[in-house]
Scaffold this motif. Structure first.
Motif, PDB file in Angstrom:
ATOM      1  N   GLU A 234     -41.162  -5.943  38.145  1.00 41.28           N
ATOM      2  CA  GLU A 234     -42.110  -5.844  37.082  1.00 41.28           C
ATOM      3  C   GLU A 234     -43.113  -6.925  37.161  1.00 41.28           C
ATOM      4  OE1 GLU A 234     -40.116  -5.417  33.194  1.00 41.28           O
ATOM      5  OE2 GLU A 234     -41.941  -6.534  32.331  1.00 41.28           O
ATOM      6  N   GLU A 270     -45.530  -2.728  33.154  1.00 38.67           N
ATOM      7  CA  GLU A 270     -45.720  -2.819  31.620  1.00 38.67           C
ATOM      8  C   GLU A 270     -47.078  -3.049  31.410  1.00 38.67           C
ATOM      9  OE1 GLU A 270     -43.159  -5.697  30.042  1.00 38.67           O
ATOM     10  OE2 GLU A 270     -44.604  -6.569  28.570  1.00 38.67           O
ATOM     11  N   ASP A 298     -42.801  -0.240  31.127  1.00 44.19           N
ATOM     12  CA  ASP A 298     -42.394  -0.877  29.938  1.00 44.19           C
ATOM     13  C   ASP A 298     -43.783  -0.658  28.917  1.00 44.19           C
ATOM     14  OD1 ASP A 298     -40.047  -1.901  30.760  1.00 44.19           O
ATOM     15  OD2 ASP A 298     -40.492  -4.008  30.368  1.00 44.19           O
ATOM     16  N   ASP A 340     -40.714  -2.263  25.654  1.00 45.52           N
ATOM     17  CA  ASP A 340     -40.375  -3.639  25.731  1.00 45.52           C
ATOM     18  C   ASP A 340     -41.754  -3.951  24.697  1.00 45.52           C
ATOM     19  OD1 ASP A 340     -40.276  -6.121  26.297  1.00 45.52           O
ATOM     20  OD2 ASP A 340     -40.932  -6.286  28.410  1.00 45.52           O
TER      21      ASP A 340
END
Ligand code: XUL
Ligand code: CO
Length: 442
Positions: A234, A270, A298, A340
């Protein structure tokens, strides 16, 4: 015990005209879009840490929300951990969310003695497995938190201490075992403290080699115990560390390729990390997809005025539309869409938790519907194809097929003498077409 009695039954799709608060306006799980149901395109997941753990604390103030789940964490850590599972599964069932994600320390309270952590995780693993079997809810991905504990102050895989490194390895080993036991689709690495504050005290080369070795050992152990899913990196450029090694997708992909990890690892992109890296969410997705390494998402968004990771629930339909275009063109994700994301500090009721997920799920459903409309309309795709037409024949086709030499290209230019106009980029025209597709009749 029922934690959310104000939502009586599973939240349903009621359509764009609905005024009911607890209803989806766009997310219609079984609606077929471009050959797959919305549910298949959008495997949504609940993040354990934000939804069940984060209670509104920020740098300047303490909790604004009650996330104790009715148990005193200090007195009864496992009672608290189990109540959290009960609350989480009730929430997911009422939301119609089929996946969840966790860090090891989200599941059970963290303590210094790693053997106690192992016992706690074993116990909660059994409890989760039973819940999964009862409800059909599944694990999207697991990870270990190798950044929160004080031992990670200089990093985990990038620590100066081999002992700290081994504690990180021990946490990863356990989290992988838990992931396999719970049938997780993926395993995530986010390197929150894998980076440096100053090169003055840092052997960057050694740190990068150590991280690669940790990923390699994790990959090998995972495969040995039967983990068949993908490992995900990530990327994030900074925060908490000033410079993080997995800065953005391009950096992380290059790193994985340099260490022979590209077949087992993909990206977990993300949205807010992308913007912190100075990229759009779409850019990060495109880079990953082009490398065949778009794995999971995310889902959240940042704030134009704040330069840190605010993890706000996604509301920006343009951004979700561009994101879904990338996802649809890549044929979907190997993972899913983990929220998230966290409620704002002042959105401190349990009702707000439901509103946040309805917002996020509807935003991505709109993104999917818009992406499908753009693809079905075809004008934008046709234009992009046409822009590169000179590479479809003659010298261009030869370049595309990697068969041309520099001399040939130069000879072509000399023969032409003066270069032809490459054609308008027509940005405004296609922005206008985009708005027409998105907003239609008013
Ligand atoms: C932090 C972040 C993490 C990862 C998992 O910015 O995004 O929560 O998703 O460690
Ligand atoms: Co994240």
């Amino acid at each position: 015990m029922e934690f959310f009695p104000f939502v009586k039954e599973k939240i349903l799709f009621k359509g764009p005209e609905a005024k009911e608060a607890f209803a989806f306006k766009y997310y219609d799980a079984d609606r077929v879009v471009l050959g797959k149901t919305m549910k298949e395109w959008l495997p949504f997941a609940m993040s354990w840490w934000h939804n069940l753990g984060a209670a509104g604390t920020d740098m300047f103030g303490g909790n604004t929300m009650d996330k104790s789940w009715g148990v005193d964490k200090e007195k009864d850590p496992m009672g608290y951990a189990k109540a959290k599972v009960d609350a989480g599964f009730e929430f997911m069932q009422k939301m119609g969310i089929e996946y969840y994600c966790f860090h090891d320390v989200d599941l059970v309270p963290e303590c210094d003695d790693i053997t106690v952590m192992y016992e706690r995780l074993d116990e909660i693993g059994e409890y989760l497995l039973k819940k999964q079997q009862e409800t059909g809810i599944k694990l999207l991905w697991a990870t270990s938190n190798c950044f929160g504990h004080r031992r990670y102050m200089n990093g985990a895989g990038s620590s100066n201490s081999a002992e700290v490194y081994c504690f990180a390895a021990a946490q990863i080993k356990k989290a992988l075992e838990l992931c396999v036991k719970l049938g997780g689709k993926g395993y995530v690495f986010w390197g929150g403290r894998e980076g440096y504050e100053t090169l003055l005290n840092t052997d960057m080369k050694a740190e990068l080699e150590h991280i690669a070795q940790l990923f390699t050992m994790a990959r090998d152990y995972g495969r040995k115990i039967g983990f068949t899913g993908k490992f995900y990196i990530e990327p994030k450029p900074k925060e908490p560390t000033k410079h993080q090694y997995d800065f953005d997708s391009a950096t992380a992909i290059g790193f994985l390729k340099a260490h022979g990890l590209e077949n087992d690892f993909q990206m977990n992109i993300e949205a807010n990390h992308a913007t912190l890296a100075g990229h759009t969410f779409q850019h990060e997705l495109r880079v990953s997809a082009d490398a065949g390494m778009l794995g999971s998402i995310d889902a959240n968004e940042g704030d134009f005025l704040l330069g840190w990771d605010v993890d706000r629930f996604p509301a920006d339909v343009y951004s979700a539309t561009f994101a879904m275009l990338e996802v649809v063109r890549a044929g979907g994700l190997t993972g899913g869409f983990n929220f998230d994301s966290k409620n704002r500090r002042a959105s401190n009721t349990y009702e707000d938790m439901f509103h946040a997920f309805i917002l996020g799920m509807d935003t991505f459903a709109l993104g999917l519907l818009n992406a499908a409309a753009i693809i079905e309309d075809g004008r934008i795709d046709e234009f992009v194809k046409a822009r590169y037409a000179t590479f479809h024949e003659g010298i261009g086709a030869k370049i595309d097929a990697k068969q041309a030499t520099l001399e040939e290209c130069a000879a072509y230019a000399l023969d032409k003498k003066v270069c032809a106009d490459p054609g308008s980029g027509a940005e405004e025209k296609y922005q206008e077409i985009l708005n027409q597709i998105l907003f239609g009749k008013k």
